[in-house]
Design a protein around this motif. Structure first.
Motif, short mmCIF file in Angstrom:
data_model
loop_
_atom_site.label_atom_id
_atom_site.label_comp_id
_atom_site.label_asym_id
_atom_site.label_seq_id
_atom_site.Cartn_x
_atom_site.Cartn_y
_atom_site.Cartn_z
N LEU A 127 0.84 -1.18 0.00
CA LEU A 127 0.00 0.00 0.00
C LEU A 127 0.88 1.24 0.00
CD1 LEU A 127 -1.45 -2.24 2.09
CD2 LEU A 127 -3.18 -0.48 2.06
N THR A 128 0.43 2.26 -0.72
CA THR A 128 1.04 3.59 -0.67
C THR A 128 -0.09 4.60 -0.67
OG1 THR A 128 1.15 3.91 -3.08
CG2 THR A 128 3.07 2.87 -2.04
N SER A 129 0.26 5.84 -0.50
CA SER A 129 -0.76 6.88 -0.57
C SER A 129 -1.40 6.87 -1.96
CB SER A 129 -0.13 8.25 -0.31
OG SER A 129 -1.12 9.26 -0.50
N ALA A 130 -2.69 7.13 -1.98
CA ALA A 130 -3.42 7.24 -3.24
C ALA A 130 -3.45 8.68 -3.74
CB ALA A 130 -4.84 6.71 -3.07
N GLY A 131 -2.73 9.56 -3.06
CA GLY A 131 -2.63 10.94 -3.53
C GLY A 131 -3.28 11.97 -2.64
N LYS A 132 -3.79 11.54 -1.50
CA LYS A 132 -4.29 12.49 -0.52
C LYS A 132 -4.34 11.80 0.83
CE LYS A 132 -9.28 11.78 -1.04
NZ LYS A 132 -10.55 12.44 -1.28
N ARG A 133 -4.28 12.59 1.87
CA ARG A 133 -4.39 12.02 3.21
C ARG A 133 -5.78 11.41 3.38
NH1 ARG A 133 -1.04 15.52 7.55
NH2 ARG A 133 0.89 15.60 6.36
N GLY A 134 -5.81 10.27 4.05
CA GLY A 134 -7.08 9.58 4.27
C GLY A 134 -7.40 8.53 3.23
N LEU A 135 -6.46 8.33 2.26
CA LEU A 135 -6.73 7.36 1.21
C LEU A 135 -5.43 6.66 0.81
CD1 LEU A 135 -9.08 6.37 -0.62
CD2 LEU A 135 -8.37 8.11 -2.28
N GLN A 136 -5.44 5.34 0.90
CA GLN A 136 -4.31 4.51 0.49
C GLN A 136 -4.74 3.63 -0.67
OE1 GLN A 136 -1.00 4.17 2.13
NE2 GLN A 136 -1.67 6.19 2.82
N ILE A 137 -3.76 3.23 -1.46
CA ILE A 137 -4.03 2.37 -2.60
C ILE A 137 -3.19 1.10 -2.47
CG2 ILE A 137 -2.30 3.41 -4.13
CD1 ILE A 137 -4.59 3.30 -6.28
N GLU A 138 -3.82 -0.04 -2.68
CA GLU A 138 -3.15 -1.34 -2.57
C GLU A 138 -2.99 -1.92 -3.97
OE1 GLU A 138 -3.78 -5.58 -0.19
OE2 GLU A 138 -5.32 -4.02 -0.08
N PHE A 139 -1.79 -2.41 -4.28
CA PHE A 139 -1.49 -2.90 -5.62
C PHE A 139 -0.29 -3.85 -5.53
CE2 PHE A 139 0.75 0.95 -4.66
CZ PHE A 139 2.05 0.68 -5.05
N ALA A 140 0.00 -4.52 -6.65
CA ALA A 140 1.17 -5.40 -6.71
C ALA A 140 2.42 -4.55 -6.95
CB ALA A 140 1.01 -6.40 -7.85
N PRO A 141 3.47 -4.75 -6.16
CA PRO A 141 4.69 -3.93 -6.35
C PRO A 141 5.28 -4.07 -7.75
CG PRO A 141 5.11 -5.74 -4.81
CD PRO A 141 3.64 -5.73 -5.08
N GLN A 142 5.07 -5.21 -8.38
CA GLN A 142 5.58 -5.41 -9.74
C GLN A 142 4.94 -4.44 -10.73
OE1 GLN A 142 4.57 -7.83 -7.70
NE2 GLN A 142 6.46 -8.97 -7.33
N ASP A 143 3.69 -4.02 -10.46
CA ASP A 143 3.04 -3.04 -11.33
C ASP A 143 3.75 -1.69 -11.25
OD1 ASP A 143 1.11 -4.76 -12.40
OD2 ASP A 143 -0.30 -4.35 -10.78
N LEU A 144 4.15 -1.30 -10.07
CA LEU A 144 4.90 -0.05 -9.89
C LEU A 144 6.22 -0.11 -10.65
CD1 LEU A 144 5.24 2.69 -8.33
CD2 LEU A 144 6.35 1.36 -6.56
#
Length: 157
Positions: A127-144
């Motif tokens: 998970l990392t920030s989705a671009g604002k406080r209060g919201l995280q985004i979960e994804f596969a690190p390989q996509d990054l």
């Protein structure tokens, strides 16, 4: 909808959004967020900007677990520089288009070189920030790594 979410939708990347509200705050915002989401501190990553070789405008991104501290010497080496220091927060906000505490690796105004700590590769999802406080985004690190050309190195202390 943040630029990070727009970017991932456009790239057709699978992700999950997680909203949170902090009921307390300590001196470690990232760990407070991990606790609020009930996820491991090692699986939630923070996006930090550094300036390289003493040039405040030569910026790069380092993505590390919220449980860790950035090793500036390792970060410099990973970016092919002699030294690194934390970037000025106001400049980080201007360059990325995000506020500190909500900087996402995705959808930044200016694409910067990025390195992610290799511990991210131990997980199917991070998970990392989705671009604002209060919201995280979960994804596969390989996509990054695939989408943004991110290198992986040990950059945590």
């Amino acid at each position: 909808m943040t630029p990070a979410i727009v970017y991932l939708k456009k790239q057709k990347v699978a992700y999950t959004l997680h909203e949170y509200v902090l009921t307390h705050s300590s001196d470690n915002y990232g760990q407070d967020v991990a606790d609020a989401l009930n996820v491991s501190h090692e699986r939630l990553f923070k996006t930090l900007l550094v300036s390289l070789n003493g040039d405040p405008k030569q910026l790069a991104v380092c993505i590390i677990p919220v449980s860790a501290t950035l090793n500036l010497k390792a970060a410099a080496a990973a970016h092919g520089a002699k030294k690194a220091q934390m970037a000025d927060p106001a400049l980080a906000e201007k360059i990325t288009g995000y506020v500190v505490g909500g900087i996402s690796p995705f959808g930044q105004k200016k694409r910067l070189p990025m390195v992610i700590d290799d511990s991210a590769l131990y997980f199917e999802q991070i998970l990392t920030s989705a671009g604002k406080r209060g919201l995280q985004i979960e994804f596969a690190p390989q996509d990054l790594i695939r989408l943004l050309g991110v290198k992986s190195h040990t950059i945590r202390s």
